[in-house]
Design a protein around this motif. Structure first.
Motif, short mmCIF file in Angstrom:
data_model
loop_
_atom_site.label_atom_id
_atom_site.label_comp_id
_atom_site.label_asym_id
_atom_site.label_seq_id
_atom_site.Cartn_x
_atom_site.Cartn_y
_atom_site.Cartn_z
N PHE A 1 -30.89 7.56 -11.45
CA PHE A 1 -30.44 8.78 -12.11
C PHE A 1 -29.34 8.47 -13.13
N GLU A 2 -28.39 7.60 -12.74
CA GLU A 2 -27.30 7.23 -13.66
C GLU A 2 -27.84 6.56 -14.91
N ARG A 3 -28.82 5.65 -14.72
CA ARG A 3 -29.38 4.95 -15.89
C ARG A 3 -30.19 5.91 -16.76
N ALA A 4 -30.86 6.89 -16.14
CA ALA A 4 -31.57 7.90 -16.92
C ALA A 4 -30.58 8.73 -17.73
N SER A 5 -29.45 9.03 -17.14
CA SER A 5 -28.39 9.75 -17.87
C SER A 5 -27.88 8.91 -19.03
N ASP A 6 -27.76 7.61 -18.82
CA ASP A 6 -27.34 6.71 -19.89
C ASP A 6 -28.32 6.74 -21.06
N VAL A 7 -29.60 6.82 -20.75
CA VAL A 7 -30.61 6.91 -21.81
C VAL A 7 -30.44 8.20 -22.58
N ILE A 8 -30.18 9.29 -21.88
CA ILE A 8 -29.99 10.58 -22.54
C ILE A 8 -28.79 10.52 -23.47
N GLU A 9 -27.77 9.76 -23.08
CA GLU A 9 -26.57 9.63 -23.91
C GLU A 9 -26.75 8.62 -25.03
N GLY A 10 -27.94 8.03 -25.14
CA GLY A 10 -28.23 7.14 -26.26
C GLY A 10 -28.16 5.66 -25.95
N GLU A 11 -27.86 5.29 -24.73
CA GLU A 11 -27.80 3.87 -24.39
C GLU A 11 -29.21 3.30 -24.30
N ASP A 12 -29.36 2.06 -24.72
CA ASP A 12 -30.66 1.40 -24.69
C ASP A 12 -30.87 0.80 -23.30
N VAL A 13 -31.74 1.41 -22.52
CA VAL A 13 -32.05 0.94 -21.18
C VAL A 13 -33.54 0.60 -21.15
N MET B 1 -37.38 9.61 -33.42
CA MET B 1 -37.36 10.02 -32.03
C MET B 1 -36.27 11.05 -31.79
N TYR B 2 -35.23 11.01 -32.58
CA TYR B 2 -34.10 11.91 -32.37
C TYR B 2 -34.34 13.30 -32.94
N ALA B 3 -35.49 13.52 -33.54
CA ALA B 3 -35.83 14.87 -33.97
C ALA B 3 -35.93 15.72 -32.71
N PRO B 4 -35.38 16.92 -32.74
CA PRO B 4 -35.31 17.74 -31.51
C PRO B 4 -36.63 17.90 -30.78
N GLU B 5 -37.73 18.16 -31.48
CA GLU B 5 -39.00 18.37 -30.79
C GLU B 5 -39.53 17.07 -30.17
N LYS B 6 -39.30 15.95 -30.87
CA LYS B 6 -39.75 14.67 -30.33
C LYS B 6 -38.85 14.24 -29.16
N TRP B 7 -37.56 14.50 -29.33
CA TRP B 7 -36.63 14.16 -28.25
C TRP B 7 -36.96 14.94 -27.00
N SER B 8 -37.25 16.20 -27.17
CA SER B 8 -37.59 17.06 -26.04
C SER B 8 -38.86 16.55 -25.36
N ALA B 9 -39.87 16.18 -26.15
CA ALA B 9 -41.12 15.67 -25.58
C ALA B 9 -40.87 14.34 -24.87
N PHE B 10 -40.07 13.51 -25.51
CA PHE B 10 -39.74 12.21 -24.91
C PHE B 10 -39.04 12.41 -23.57
N GLU C 1 -39.05 15.03 -21.63
CA GLU C 1 -39.95 15.64 -20.65
C GLU C 1 -40.86 14.58 -20.05
N ASN C 2 -41.39 13.71 -20.91
CA ASN C 2 -42.24 12.63 -20.43
C ASN C 2 -41.46 11.69 -19.52
N MET C 3 -40.24 11.36 -19.92
CA MET C 3 -39.41 10.46 -19.13
C MET C 3 -39.08 11.09 -17.78
N ASN C 4 -38.75 12.37 -17.77
CA ASN C 4 -38.44 13.06 -16.51
C ASN C 4 -39.66 13.10 -15.59
N GLU C 5 -40.83 13.37 -16.16
CA GLU C 5 -42.05 13.40 -15.35
C GLU C 5 -42.34 12.02 -14.77
#
Length: 183
Positions: free
Chosen positions: A78-90, A8-17, A19-23
């Motif tokens: 928004f804070e919890r979404a930021s936590d996910v971006i930083e690698g926290e398991d939410v 999942m941490y591959a750049p293209e997969k992370w970006s897709a992930f 984008e999907n999460m933001n949508e």
């Protein structure tokens, strides 16, 4: 460490992930705002019909508190979404719970006002009046068609009980007369 697969941490997969999460996040936020707007519109219509100045003020204050709850939920989301971006398991359930708790709390804020109580009371009163009119029309229609209504059956039952009471009283008197004659 996160429960997400390492690929999942591959750049293209992370970006897709992301984008999907933001949508998904934006869709959920939009749905929640729409739900809130519909609720508030319905509530304001009811309050407007039954509220005096004091109730209206209290109702608006309740709405303001409810709005604050929604905004706090959006901030937490928004804070919890930021936590996910930083690698926290939410967990996704945590995101869901944020909105469910916010909905419950905001509805409590609005429903605890006297304006809401007055609006609800007026609505119940209107529904009961309408129900009485419908019942009367149904009874009139049944009478016109020659059918017995619930009211008719109750009336017949009451008359029957009264006749039985009278019959019992007559039987008791008759028993006393017969007893007096036999003596």
């Amino acid at each position: 460490m996160s429960n997400y697969p390492s690929e999942m941490y591959a750049p293209e997969k992370w970006s897709a992930f992301m984008e999907n999460m933001n949508e998904t996040f934006l869709d959920q936020l939009e749905q929640n705002v729409e739900a809130q707007a519909k609720f508030v519109e319905s509530w304001m219509d009811a309050v407007d019909e039954s509220a005096d100045e004091e109730r209206l003020t209290e109702g608006l204050e309740g709405y303001a508190r409810a709005y604050e709850v929604w905004m706090n939920a959006a901030e937490t989301q928004f804070e919890r979404a930021s936590d996910v971006i930083e690698g926290e398991d939410v967990s996704p359930e945590e995101f869901r719970d944020i909105w469910l708790n916010a909905a419950n709390e905001s509805f409590k804020e609005v429903m605890s006002t006297s304006a809401f109580a007055a609006a609800t009371g007026q609505t119940v009163e209107d529904v009961l009046e309408l129900q009485q009119e419908v019942d009367k029309q149904a009874e009139d229609t049944l009478h016109q068609l020659g059918f017995a209504t619930e009211g008719d059956v109750v009336e017949v039952g009451e008359r029957l009980v009264e006749l039985e009471r009278r019959q019992h009283a007559v039987e008791q008197k008759l028993d006393r007369v017969l007893a007096a004659i036999e003596e």
